[in-house]
Design an enzyme around this catalytic site. Structure first.
Site, PDB file in Angstrom:
ATOM      1  CG  HIS A  40      18.542  25.706  -1.823  1.00 45.83           C
ATOM      2  ND1 HIS A  40      18.565  27.066  -2.047  1.00 45.83           N
ATOM      3  CD2 HIS A  40      17.255  25.321  -1.980  1.00 45.83           C
ATOM      4  CE1 HIS A  40      17.326  27.471  -2.305  1.00 45.83           C
ATOM      5  NE2 HIS A  40      16.514  26.425  -2.266  1.00 45.83           N
ATOM      6  CD  GLU A  45      14.785  24.204  -5.449  1.00 45.73           C
ATOM      7  OE1 GLU A  45      13.639  24.187  -4.991  1.00 45.73           O
ATOM      8  OE2 GLU A  45      15.767  24.615  -4.821  1.00 45.73           O
ATOM      9  CG  ASN A  95      14.292  24.711   1.699  1.00 47.88           C
ATOM     10  OD1 ASN A  95      14.682  24.839   2.855  1.00 47.88           O
ATOM     11  ND2 ASN A  95      14.931  25.257   0.673  1.00 47.88           N
ATOM     12  CD1 TRP A  96       9.156  24.417   6.202  1.00 49.09           C
ATOM     13  CD2 TRP A  96       9.643  24.081   8.381  1.00 49.09           C
ATOM     14  NE1 TRP A  96       8.141  23.670   6.749  1.00 49.09           N
ATOM     15  CE2 TRP A  96       8.411  23.454   8.086  1.00 49.09           C
ATOM     16  CE3 TRP A  96      10.146  24.009   9.676  1.00 49.09           C
ATOM     17  CZ2 TRP A  96       7.677  22.762   9.055  1.00 49.09           C
ATOM     18  CZ3 TRP A  96       9.422  23.314  10.637  1.00 49.09           C
ATOM     19  CH2 TRP A  96       8.194  22.709  10.324  1.00 49.09           C
ATOM     20  CE  LYS A  97      13.792  28.632   0.165  1.00 43.65           C
ATOM     21  NZ  LYS A  97      13.801  29.476  -1.002  1.00 43.65           N
ATOM     22  CB  SER A 116       7.186  30.278  -7.449  1.00 40.80           C
ATOM     23  OG  SER A 116       8.119  31.291  -7.103  1.00 40.80           O
ATOM     24  N   GLY A 144       9.349  26.002  -1.094  1.00 44.22           N
ATOM     25  CA  GLY A 144       9.861  26.937  -0.102  1.00 44.22           C
ATOM     26  C   GLY A 144       8.720  27.679   0.568  1.00 44.22           C
ATOM     27  N   GLY A 145       8.414  28.865   0.060  1.00 41.63           N
ATOM     28  CA  GLY A 145       7.410  29.749   0.667  1.00 41.63           C
ATOM     29  C   GLY A 145       6.099  29.059   1.029  1.00 41.63           C
ATOM     30  CD  GLU A 200      17.322  30.354  -0.907  1.00 37.59           C
ATOM     31  OE1 GLU A 200      17.264  29.720   0.169  1.00 37.59           O
ATOM     32  OE2 GLU A 200      16.313  30.667  -1.574  1.00 37.59           O
ATOM     33  N   GLY A 219      11.330  31.854  -4.975  1.00 35.94           N
ATOM     34  CA  GLY A 219      10.883  32.958  -4.130  1.00 35.94           C
ATOM     35  C   GLY A 219      10.460  34.194  -4.912  1.00 35.94           C
TER      36      GLY A 219
HETATM   37  P1  PGA Z   1      10.080  28.829  -3.259  1.00 34.64           P
HETATM   38  O1  PGA Z   1      11.471  28.132  -2.858  1.00 34.64           O
HETATM   39  O2  PGA Z   1       9.041  27.746  -3.316  1.00 34.64           O
HETATM   40  O3  PGA Z   1       9.822  29.838  -2.176  1.00 34.64           O
HETATM   41  O4  PGA Z   1      10.294  29.466  -4.610  1.00 34.64           O
HETATM   42  C1  PGA Z   1      11.830  26.882  -3.379  1.00 34.64           C
HETATM   43  C2  PGA Z   1      13.183  26.494  -2.856  1.00 34.64           C
HETATM   44  O5  PGA Z   1      14.053  27.362  -2.723  1.00 34.64           O
HETATM   45  O6  PGA Z   1      13.430  25.304  -2.562  1.00 34.64           O
END
Ligand code: PGA
Length: 251
Positions: free
Chosen positions: A95, A167, A9-11, A213, A234-235, A97, A173
């Site tokens: 998600h 999640e 997930n590149w956000k 993470s 994500g990251g 966010e 993050g």
């Molecule tokens: P993260 O994000 O790996 O940076 O914790 C995961 C996500 O939000 O899908």
């Protein structure tokens, strides 16, 4: 047998050049990987660029969100059919966010899931508790409500197009991963709830990803858990090396 999925997930990161660069680096790292479904979710504006870059590879394309109407006077929205048209096979919905910053509710998530399935997309349906909810022992209650509301009204056949991503919000993050055991307990619970809502057979077949993470260093322990069927990353999905290492967690 549940085929594992590793999804990036590149956000809100990567414009066209960065996305092309990433794919060019990732393809050689994963081209021999056959037993893992590989998905990347860029921003809308680079979907078609990434579609061309991954053509002929074993990488699939996802969007990070969609609207529930197919077309109409809805300025700024993107419909599931448009995502299919842009080359997507998957879409992330719900998600944390989106729930936290953009007012998504279980109800809007449910509408989006239904519309995405109707358009033929596979949904990566995200759920997870906040730190406050975990600390007040509400984790199971929150997960049950999110699963029940998110999947409300779906037919049994629809479930083949749903992947759940657990999640925990406190792990996204933050560098704080749920322990392998914490994640396994949550995943087993989610599978049990799906079994209650649908059938035990469908619960056994549905894939449940862990997100929060995930890194090359911790993916193996998570993937060793019986109810963890993949990761939403994500990251660590922003660099081809680390994402490739996560995809190749068995190597
Ligand atoms: P993260 O994000 O790996 O940076 O914790 C995961 C996500 O939000 O899908």
């Amino acid at each position: 047998m549940r085929t594992p999925i590793i999804a990036g997930n590149w956000k809100l990161f990567k414009k066209c050049c960065d996305a092309q660069d990433f794919v060019a680096k990732l393809i050689p790292l994963v081209q021999k990987t056959s037993d893992v479904e590989i998905v990347i979710a860029p921003v809308f504006t680079v979907l078609s660029t990434v579609k061309q870059a991954i053509a002929g590879s074993n990488i699939k394309l996802s969007a990070q969100d969609c609207f529930w109407e197919e077309e109409g006077a809805f300025t700024g929205e993107i419909s599931p059919g448009m995502l299919v048209d842009a080359g997507c096979s998957h879409v992330i919905i719900g998600h944390s966010e989106r729930r936290q910053y953009f007012g998504e509710t279980d109800e809007t998530v449910n509408r989006k899931i239904k519309a995405a399935i109707a358009a033929g997309l596979t949904v990566l349906f995200c759920i997870g508790e906040t730190l406050a909810e975990r600390e007040t022992d509400k984790t199971f209650e929150v997960l049950r409500t999110q699963v029940e509301n998110g999947l409300a009204g779906l037919a049994r056949d629809d479930l083949a197009k749903v992947v759940i991503a657990y999640e925990p919000v406190w792990a996204i993050g933050t560098g704080k991963t749920a322990t392998d055991e914490q994640a396994q307990v949550a995943h087993a619970f989610i599978r049990k709830v799906v079994g209650e809502l649908f059938t035990v057979q469908l619960a056994e077949a549905i894939r449940i990803l862990y997100g929060g993470s995930v890194k090359p260093e911790n993916v193996r322990g998570l993937m060793n858990q019986p109810d963890i069927d993949g990761a939403l990353v994500g990251g660590a999905s922003l660099k081809a090396d680390s994402f490739g290492a996560i995809v190749n967690y068995k190597a």
